[in-house]
Motif scaffolding. Sequence first.
Motif, PDB file in Angstrom:
ATOM      1  N   VAL A 154       0.861  -1.176   0.000  1.00 26.72           N
ATOM      2  CA  VAL A 154       0.000   0.000   0.000  1.00 26.72           C
ATOM      3  C   VAL A 154       0.899   1.229   0.000  1.00 26.72           C
ATOM      4  O   VAL A 154       1.733   1.394   0.898  1.00 26.72           O
ATOM      5  N   THR A 155       0.737   2.064  -0.999  1.00 30.59           N
ATOM      6  CA  THR A 155       1.542   3.282  -1.095  1.00 30.59           C
ATOM      7  C   THR A 155       0.664   4.487  -0.825  1.00 30.59           C
ATOM      8  O   THR A 155      -0.407   4.634  -1.418  1.00 30.59           O
ATOM      9  N   ILE A 156       1.107   5.326   0.086  1.00 31.57           N
ATOM     10  CA  ILE A 156       0.422   6.594   0.352  1.00 31.57           C
ATOM     11  C   ILE A 156       1.157   7.685  -0.424  1.00 31.57           C
ATOM     12  O   ILE A 156       2.385   7.796  -0.336  1.00 31.57           O
ATOM     13  N   ILE A 157       0.407   8.450  -1.200  1.00 36.47           N
ATOM     14  CA  ILE A 157       1.004   9.411  -2.136  1.00 36.47           C
ATOM     15  C   ILE A 157       0.775  10.843  -1.629  1.00 36.47           C
ATOM     16  O   ILE A 157      -0.368  11.297  -1.512  1.00 36.47           O
ATOM     17  N   GLY A 158       1.856  11.536  -1.331  1.00 42.69           N
ATOM     18  CA  GLY A 158       1.763  12.917  -0.878  1.00 42.69           C
ATOM     19  C   GLY A 158       1.466  13.858  -2.013  1.00 42.69           C
ATOM     20  O   GLY A 158       2.096  13.787  -3.073  1.00 42.69           O
ATOM     21  N   SER A 159       0.493  14.752  -1.788  1.00 43.39           N
ATOM     22  CA  SER A 159       0.070  15.671  -2.853  1.00 43.39           C
ATOM     23  C   SER A 159       0.298  17.135  -2.506  1.00 43.39           C
ATOM     24  O   SER A 159      -0.058  18.016  -3.280  1.00 43.39           O
ATOM     25  N   GLY A 160       0.866  17.390  -1.315  1.00 43.24           N
ATOM     26  CA  GLY A 160       1.102  18.772  -0.921  1.00 43.24           C
ATOM     27  C   GLY A 160       0.304  19.224   0.290  1.00 43.24           C
ATOM     28  O   GLY A 160       0.410  20.381   0.700  1.00 43.24           O
ATOM     29  N   ASP A 161      -0.480  18.332   0.889  1.00 42.01           N
ATOM     30  CA  ASP A 161      -1.253  18.703   2.078  1.00 42.01           C
ATOM     31  C   ASP A 161      -0.345  18.622   3.297  1.00 42.01           C
ATOM     32  O   ASP A 161       0.067  17.537   3.711  1.00 42.01           O
ATOM     33  N   VAL A 162      -0.049  19.783   3.885  1.00 40.40           N
ATOM     34  CA  VAL A 162       0.833  19.824   5.054  1.00 40.40           C
ATOM     35  C   VAL A 162       0.070  20.238   6.313  1.00 40.40           C
ATOM     36  O   VAL A 162       0.665  20.612   7.315  1.00 40.40           O
ATOM     37  N   LEU A 163      -1.254  20.123   6.252  1.00 36.94           N
ATOM     38  CA  LEU A 163      -2.107  20.459   7.395  1.00 36.94           C
ATOM     39  C   LEU A 163      -2.914  19.251   7.861  1.00 36.94           C
ATOM     40  O   LEU A 163      -3.942  19.396   8.518  1.00 36.94           O
ATOM     41  N   MET A 164      -2.460  18.045   7.571  1.00 33.98           N
ATOM     42  CA  MET A 164      -3.248  16.851   7.849  1.00 33.98           C
ATOM     43  C   MET A 164      -3.375  16.579   9.338  1.00 33.98           C
ATOM     44  O   MET A 164      -2.464  16.844  10.124  1.00 33.98           O
ATOM     45  N   ALA A 165      -4.531  16.038   9.720  1.00 38.17           N
ATOM     46  CA  ALA A 165      -4.732  15.586  11.088  1.00 38.17           C
ATOM     47  C   ALA A 165      -4.043  14.240  11.264  1.00 38.17           C
ATOM     48  O   ALA A 165      -4.024  13.412  10.346  1.00 38.17           O
ATOM     49  N   GLU A 166      -3.515  14.003  12.442  1.00 36.16           N
ATOM     50  CA  GLU A 166      -2.826  12.738  12.710  1.00 36.16           C
ATOM     51  C   GLU A 166      -3.788  11.560  12.692  1.00 36.16           C
ATOM     52  O   GLU A 166      -3.432  10.468  12.262  1.00 36.16           O
ATOM     53  N   ASP A 167      -5.015  11.800  13.118  1.00 33.19           N
ATOM     54  CA  ASP A 167      -6.000  10.716  13.156  1.00 33.19           C
ATOM     55  C   ASP A 167      -7.257  11.112  12.371  1.00 33.19           C
ATOM     56  O   ASP A 167      -7.296  11.022  11.154  1.00 33.19           O
ATOM     57  N   LYS A 168      -8.254  11.591  13.064  1.00 32.59           N
ATOM     58  CA  LYS A 168      -9.540  11.880  12.426  1.00 32.59           C
ATOM     59  C   LYS A 168      -9.575  13.301  11.892  1.00 32.59           C
ATOM     60  O   LYS A 168      -9.236  14.254  12.591  1.00 32.59           O
ATOM     61  N   GLY A 169     -10.004  13.461  10.659  1.00 35.85           N
ATOM     62  CA  GLY A 169     -10.124  14.776  10.071  1.00 35.85           C
ATOM     63  C   GLY A 169     -11.416  15.461  10.477  1.00 35.85           C
ATOM     64  O   GLY A 169     -12.350  14.825  10.974  1.00 35.85           O
ATOM     65  N   ASP A 170     -11.446  16.777  10.280  1.00 33.88           N
ATOM     66  CA  ASP A 170     -12.624  17.581  10.607  1.00 33.88           C
ATOM     67  C   ASP A 170     -13.122  18.242   9.332  1.00 33.88           C
ATOM     68  O   ASP A 170     -12.457  19.135   8.800  1.00 33.88           O
ATOM     69  N   PRO A 171     -14.292  17.840   8.836  1.00 33.68           N
ATOM     70  CA  PRO A 171     -14.773  18.391   7.560  1.00 33.68           C
ATOM     71  C   PRO A 171     -15.093  19.870   7.613  1.00 33.68           C
ATOM     72  O   PRO A 171     -15.261  20.501   6.561  1.00 33.68           O
ATOM     73  N   ASN A 172     -15.172  20.441   8.817  1.00 35.13           N
ATOM     74  CA  ASN A 172     -15.475  21.867   8.946  1.00 35.13           C
ATOM     75  C   ASN A 172     -14.239  22.707   9.251  1.00 35.13           C
ATOM     76  O   ASN A 172     -14.360  23.915   9.455  1.00 35.13           O
ATOM     77  N   ALA A 173     -13.080  22.074   9.294  1.00 40.76           N
ATOM     78  CA  ALA A 173     -11.844  22.779   9.635  1.00 40.76           C
ATOM     79  C   ALA A 173     -11.000  23.001   8.394  1.00 40.76           C
ATOM     80  O   ALA A 173     -11.198  22.370   7.359  1.00 40.76           O
ATOM     81  N   VAL A 174     -10.068  23.919   8.502  1.00 39.47           N
ATOM     82  CA  VAL A 174      -9.051  24.091   7.470  1.00 39.47           C
ATOM     83  C   VAL A 174      -7.820  23.282   7.877  1.00 39.47           C
ATOM     84  O   VAL A 174      -7.348  22.427   7.133  1.00 39.47           O
ATOM     85  N   ILE A 175      -7.308  23.552   9.066  1.00 42.36           N
ATOM     86  CA  ILE A 175      -6.216  22.750   9.600  1.00 42.36           C
ATOM     87  C   ILE A 175      -6.797  21.417  10.071  1.00 42.36           C
ATOM     88  O   ILE A 175      -7.679  21.382  10.926  1.00 42.36           O
ATOM     89  N   GLY A 176      -6.321  20.325   9.486  1.00 45.19           N
ATOM     90  CA  GLY A 176      -6.835  19.013   9.870  1.00 45.19           C
ATOM     91  C   GLY A 176      -8.096  18.601   9.142  1.00 45.19           C
ATOM     92  O   GLY A 176      -8.827  17.740   9.621  1.00 45.19           O
ATOM     93  N   ARG A 177      -8.377  19.192   7.992  1.00 43.00           N
ATOM     94  CA  ARG A 177      -9.553  18.770   7.210  1.00 43.00           C
ATOM     95  C   ARG A 177      -9.411  17.292   6.825  1.00 43.00           C
ATOM     96  O   ARG A 177     -10.355  16.510   6.942  1.00 43.00           O
ATOM     97  N   ALA A 178      -8.242  16.910   6.347  1.00 44.75           N
ATOM     98  CA  ALA A 178      -7.988  15.522   5.951  1.00 44.75           C
ATOM     99  C   ALA A 178      -7.249  14.805   7.072  1.00 44.75           C
ATOM    100  O   ALA A 178      -6.276  15.339   7.618  1.00 44.75           O
TER     101      ALA A 178
END
Length: 466
Positions: A154-178
């Motif tokens: 399984v390969t995880i491909i970085g696309s430029g998102d440097v604001l990712m949440a470590e676990d669960k993302g927040d669909p209403n946030a900017v920081i940690g959306r994914a």
Amino acid sequence: MRRITTAALTAATLLVVGGYYGVADALDIVPGPLTITGAGRPAAFPTAASLDGAAGATAAPYDSSAPMPDAGAVAGYASALAADPRVAGASTAVSVVDVTTGRQIAGVSSGTPLTPASTNKLLTAWAALRTLGADHTLSTRTVLSEAPGGTPTVTIIGSGDVLMAEDKGDPNAVIGRAGLGDLARSTAERLKAQGITSVAVALDDTLFPEDQKWSSDWEDGNQSFVAPIQPIMINVRAHESARSYPADPANDAVQAFSKHLQAAGITVSGVSRGRAVDGATDLASVSSAPLVDVLGVSLKASDNTMTEVEGRLVAAAAGKPTTFAGATEAVAAQLAADGISMEGVTLKDCSGLAKGNKIPARLLTDILLRAAGPDGGTAGRALIADLPVAALDGTLNDRLVSQAGAGTVRAKTGSLDQTASLAGTVVTANGRLLVFSVIIDGFPSGGLSSARAAMDEDFMVPLAGS
């Protein structure tokens, strides 16, 4: 996500109501008349969501009939700043332009290339909005490749998102959306559906070259203000206050992903780096917030890492190498394509950390005039709306408090050891909308606070009060 009606989007979105400043922005906020609260700070702007459906009917054009500041007086403010002992020995450049007419009100050394510090980020932000679009999102995805008789990868491909949440993302946030945990759980579901319970994990961070994490043009000490430039990170903003960035943020991200994949019932036999193979099967993906929202974070906080990544994404979209040189070339090319003169410009990076960057003050007002004017479009409205507001937020939170300009100045700050700059919009006390830029370059080391104070007291306060 920022939403507003089509009527508001097409209406004039820079407003002056009753002499107070507002921006009815299609993508951000629609302030009405500001009041002053607390220690001279403007009240928080109402959100676009609270005005959705009504803003288009209430928005009126900014007051183009308001009196223009006296050109001689504005030039006098610039002269007072240049003569201030607090900036002795420095070169000072000023450019002030009226938005309604496009007329230059004051231009003092405005064509002289100087070190811009972080006002350089305006170039990158404009190029990103024009090249990628305000609604552009970044998809971090996983793919599966199977080796006959071997362990699937399984390969995880970085696309430029440097604001990712470590676990669960927040669909209403900017920081940690994914969220990396969300990506791992979705990946695990797809794997189990195929009867796969054990995999190797690989990180594909080849969107940016391995040997381009640091710039040789950054002076010693400035590296503490930026993370290694990689295309995937767990919330890079979390490290700014301590000025201590991870040595390998991309590796931290893949390790977090692997941990959550194992917690979801998939055995991970090992973690490595490697490019995703051609023909690999898509498994799952998570998406960032739109670019306009991401820029609202990077511009208000003046985040160097985020801006360098944004420049690389412009380069990728333009088909250029995702290097420091490729990114600056792509940014410059987009500005030139938009009819903005790049004469006298030297770009060493996208964030402004390098002292070797040289741009004239008039370039900043050229960009801002295009953004704030009638032809700015969505990119222009987004750029202006994402700038810090004096005495309210971002890097202008503590500037012009209880002074003229509080709440009426939106601007990008710039700060290096011997450079102070500021570029943005101001609505004068008489209600005239202007764009401006100020660069003070070459004052003695350690004089940044004094230079900022001189800039505000000698130039910004009288300009805003005119």
